[in-house]
Design a protein around this motif. Structure first.
Motif, PDB file in Angstrom:
ATOM      1  N   VAL A  82       0.874  -1.176   0.000  1.00  0.00           N
ATOM      2  CA  VAL A  82       0.000   0.000   0.000  1.00  0.00           C
ATOM      3  C   VAL A  82       0.910   1.225   0.000  1.00  0.00           C
ATOM      4  O   VAL A  82       1.660   1.455   0.943  1.00  0.00           O
ATOM      5  N   ILE A  83       0.824   2.013  -1.076  1.00  0.00           N
ATOM      6  CA  ILE A  83       1.742   3.154  -1.213  1.00  0.00           C
ATOM      7  C   ILE A  83       1.099   4.474  -0.792  1.00  0.00           C
ATOM      8  O   ILE A  83       1.780   5.505  -0.749  1.00  0.00           O
ATOM      9  N   GLY A  84      -0.175   4.460  -0.475  1.00  0.00           N
ATOM     10  CA  GLY A  84      -0.856   5.680  -0.055  1.00  0.00           C
ATOM     11  C   GLY A  84      -2.344   5.433   0.053  1.00  0.00           C
ATOM     12  O   GLY A  84      -2.808   4.292  -0.060  1.00  0.00           O
ATOM     13  N   SER A  85      -3.095   6.492   0.266  1.00  0.00           N
ATOM     14  CA  SER A  85      -4.543   6.354   0.366  1.00  0.00           C
ATOM     15  C   SER A  85      -5.218   7.551  -0.296  1.00  0.00           C
ATOM     16  O   SER A  85      -4.611   8.602  -0.521  1.00  0.00           O
ATOM     17  N   SER A  86      -6.492   7.380  -0.584  1.00  0.00           N
ATOM     18  CA  SER A  86      -7.278   8.397  -1.274  1.00  0.00           C
ATOM     19  C   SER A  86      -7.839   9.418  -0.283  1.00  0.00           C
ATOM     20  O   SER A  86      -7.657   9.307   0.932  1.00  0.00           O
ATOM     21  N   VAL A  87      -8.545  10.394  -0.814  1.00  0.00           N
ATOM     22  CA  VAL A  87      -9.191  11.394   0.036  1.00  0.00           C
ATOM     23  C   VAL A  87     -10.113  10.717   1.047  1.00  0.00           C
ATOM     24  O   VAL A  87     -10.157  11.100   2.228  1.00  0.00           O
ATOM     25  N   GLU A  88     -10.822   9.693   0.625  1.00  0.00           N
ATOM     26  CA  GLU A  88     -11.776   8.998   1.498  1.00  0.00           C
ATOM     27  C   GLU A  88     -11.148   7.817   2.227  1.00  0.00           C
ATOM     28  O   GLU A  88     -11.849   7.031   2.863  1.00  0.00           O
ATOM     29  N   GLY A  89      -9.830   7.684   2.136  1.00  0.00           N
ATOM     30  CA  GLY A  89      -9.133   6.680   2.937  1.00  0.00           C
ATOM     31  C   GLY A  89      -9.000   5.312   2.315  1.00  0.00           C
ATOM     32  O   GLY A  89      -8.634   4.355   3.009  1.00  0.00           O
ATOM     33  N   ARG A  90      -9.257   5.175   1.024  1.00  0.00           N
ATOM     34  CA  ARG A  90      -9.103   3.875   0.374  1.00  0.00           C
ATOM     35  C   ARG A  90      -7.654   3.677  -0.053  1.00  0.00           C
ATOM     36  O   ARG A  90      -6.973   4.603  -0.462  1.00  0.00           O
ATOM     37  N   ASP A  91      -7.206   2.414  -0.002  1.00  0.00           N
ATOM     38  CA  ASP A  91      -5.817   2.087  -0.299  1.00  0.00           C
ATOM     39  C   ASP A  91      -5.486   2.286  -1.777  1.00  0.00           C
ATOM     40  O   ASP A  91      -6.291   1.972  -2.659  1.00  0.00           O
ATOM     41  N   ILE A  92      -4.283   2.778  -2.019  1.00  0.00           N
ATOM     42  CA  ILE A  92      -3.685   2.751  -3.351  1.00  0.00           C
ATOM     43  C   ILE A  92      -2.611   1.685  -3.286  1.00  0.00           C
ATOM     44  O   ILE A  92      -1.635   1.814  -2.542  1.00  0.00           O
ATOM     45  N   THR A 141      -5.190   1.142  -9.616  1.00  0.00           N
ATOM     46  CA  THR A 141      -6.138   2.236  -9.427  1.00  0.00           C
ATOM     47  C   THR A 141      -5.520   3.357  -8.612  1.00  0.00           C
ATOM     48  O   THR A 141      -5.247   3.199  -7.428  1.00  0.00           O
ATOM     49  N   VAL A 142      -5.333   4.504  -9.265  1.00  0.00           N
ATOM     50  CA  VAL A 142      -4.842   5.687  -8.560  1.00  0.00           C
ATOM     51  C   VAL A 142      -5.996   6.454  -7.923  1.00  0.00           C
ATOM     52  O   VAL A 142      -5.811   7.135  -6.916  1.00  0.00           O
ATOM     53  N   ASN A 143      -7.186   6.332  -8.477  1.00  0.00           N
ATOM     54  CA  ASN A 143      -8.364   7.034  -7.969  1.00  0.00           C
ATOM     55  C   ASN A 143      -9.410   6.033  -7.473  1.00  0.00           C
ATOM     56  O   ASN A 143     -10.442   5.816  -8.119  1.00  0.00           O
ATOM     57  N   PRO A 144      -9.160   5.384  -6.331  1.00  0.00           N
ATOM     58  CA  PRO A 144     -10.092   4.350  -5.858  1.00  0.00           C
ATOM     59  C   PRO A 144     -11.451   4.898  -5.435  1.00  0.00           C
ATOM     60  O   PRO A 144     -12.439   4.161  -5.472  1.00  0.00           O
ATOM     61  N   ASP A 145     -11.520   6.164  -5.047  1.00  0.00           N
ATOM     62  CA  ASP A 145     -12.823   6.731  -4.660  1.00  0.00           C
ATOM     63  C   ASP A 145     -13.745   6.841  -5.870  1.00  0.00           C
ATOM     64  O   ASP A 145     -14.926   6.475  -5.811  1.00  0.00           O
ATOM     65  N   GLY A 146     -13.210   7.355  -6.980  1.00  0.00           N
ATOM     66  CA  GLY A 146     -14.014   7.456  -8.191  1.00  0.00           C
ATOM     67  C   GLY A 146     -14.429   6.099  -8.705  1.00  0.00           C
ATOM     68  O   GLY A 146     -15.562   5.912  -9.176  1.00  0.00           O
ATOM     69  N   LEU A 147     -13.530   5.115  -8.612  1.00  0.00           N
ATOM     70  CA  LEU A 147     -13.868   3.765  -9.061  1.00  0.00           C
ATOM     71  C   LEU A 147     -14.938   3.149  -8.178  1.00  0.00           C
ATOM     72  O   LEU A 147     -15.871   2.499  -8.664  1.00  0.00           O
ATOM     73  N   PHE A 148     -14.853   3.372  -6.876  1.00  0.00           N
ATOM     74  CA  PHE A 148     -15.847   2.826  -5.937  1.00  0.00           C
ATOM     75  C   PHE A 148     -17.232   3.382  -6.237  1.00  0.00           C
ATOM     76  O   PHE A 148     -18.243   2.676  -6.107  1.00  0.00           O
ATOM     77  N   ASP A 149     -17.318   4.648  -6.650  1.00  0.00           N
ATOM     78  CA  ASP A 149     -18.618   5.258  -6.945  1.00  0.00           C
ATOM     79  C   ASP A 149     -19.357   4.525  -8.046  1.00  0.00           C
ATOM     80  O   ASP A 149     -20.594   4.549  -8.089  1.00  0.00           O
ATOM     81  N   ILE A 150     -18.621   3.871  -8.938  1.00  0.00           N
ATOM     82  CA  ILE A 150     -19.237   3.194 -10.080  1.00  0.00           C
ATOM     83  C   ILE A 150     -19.349   1.686  -9.885  1.00  0.00           C
ATOM     84  O   ILE A 150     -20.284   1.056 -10.364  1.00  0.00           O
TER      85      ILE A 150
END
Length: 314
Positions: free
Chosen positions: A72-82, A137-146
């Motif tokens: 895990v190299i980081g997390s998104s605005v909403e805290g999802r793993d990258i 996935t660099v943008n896991p929040d956007g992907l989760f929305d869909i």
């Protein structure tokens, strides 16, 4: 005396028969156990393919056990793993990145997950001297929305109309992550004919900052970033011209995959672009634009991937 001998003979015969019966039963049981073990091994081989589809949520666990490090190299605005998946131990690292635009171009994440699954099942595909890193996935929040999924998903999980998918292009701060990198960055960028947010400064968004931090700590030999949709391979540059190795990567991937090879993305002006920022860091990088936003074109891209890995390994 004769009666005693007869009785002893009968007992010996009966005892011997019982022993043979028990031995036969034990042997059969042991054979059954061996068959069960073989069946279990075969089932594990099938279940361990890490394929796209059913059981997708177990891929991370499979890779942790069988395919090398999962980081895990980081997390998104909403805290999802990258998450980054690593294969091979060579000194030359080649990165494959998807999902910068989340749910808008969800197929760029799926093609990266297909690569993860393929390498998990075919570790010999990584040439000697090469390390492959896949960030689906660099943008896991956007992907989760869909998709409603964190991590691996199936095409059948994708939902939402065009408006919802367009909104899912941006991160939870409504920033276009591919306008947030430090190459010709502007606070207001352009996407097609509309203005989009590039963030408050370069790498203001945690997702872009995670990519930057990883690359600065682990400078790769080459980077391939997936987008959609134009059906071509595009070289990177940050107004300093295309590096010879970047041009070689462009032509190598394009020739193998049968995409068009392009030295410049000139549909509209792009600021804060990830691959162009990589060029500013003297890292060869290409954009691979899938033909549409519905398909991964896996067989085409696998050929391009293999060609690039072999090229870097030389």
């Amino acid at each position: 005396m004769n009666k005693i001998l007869i009785i002893l003979g009968v007992l010996i015969i009966v005892g011997g028969g019982a022993f043979m019966l028990i031995k036969s039963t034990t042997s059969t049981y042991q054979a059954d156990e061996a068959e069960v073990e073989v069946m279990e091994e075969e089932m594990m081989e099938v279940e361990a393919d890490g394929g796209i589809g059913d059981g997708a949520e177990s891929l991370d666990e499979l890779l942790e056990e069988e395919a090398g490090p999962v980081e895990v190299i980081g997390s998104s605005v909403e805290g999802r793993d990258i998450t980054a998946y690593h294969f091979g131990e060579g000194e030359k690292e080649v990165m494959f990145v998807g999902g910068l635009h989340g749910g808008y171009s969800w197929n760029t994440s799926l093609v990266a997950y297909e690569l993860v699954s393929y390498l998990e099942s075919n570790p010999e595909a990584v040439p000697e001297g090469v390390k492959v890193t896949v960030i689906p996935t660099v943008n896991p929040d956007g992907l989760f929305d869909i998709t409603g999924k964190e991590g691996l998903f199936a095409k059948s999980d994708v939902s939402g109309d065009d408006a919802a998918r367009t909104a899912a292009r941006f991160n939870a701060n409504k920033v276009d992550l591919n306008r947030n990198f430090n190459c010709l960055w502007e606070e207001e960028g352009t996407w097609q004919s509309q203005s989009v947010s590039g963030g408050t400064k370069p790498f203001s968004e945690p997702e872009a900052a995670a990519i930057s931090a990883y690359i600065e700590s682990n400078p790769p030999a080459a980077v391939v970033v997936y987008y959609a949709a134009a059906g071509g391979v595009y070289a990177s540059n940050c107004k300093n011209g295309v590096m010879p190795e970047t041009l070689a990567l462009t032509n190598t991937y394009a020739a193998a995959s049968n995409y068009s090879a392009n030295e410049e993305f000139d549909f509209y002006e792009v600021t804060g672009d990830m691959v162009n920022w990589l060029a500013s860091q003297k890292i060869p990088a290409i954009s691979v634009l899938l033909t549409d936003k519905e398909n991964t074109e896996w067989s085409k891209n696998l050929k391009g991937i293999e060609a690039v890995l072999n090229h870097v390994a030389k």
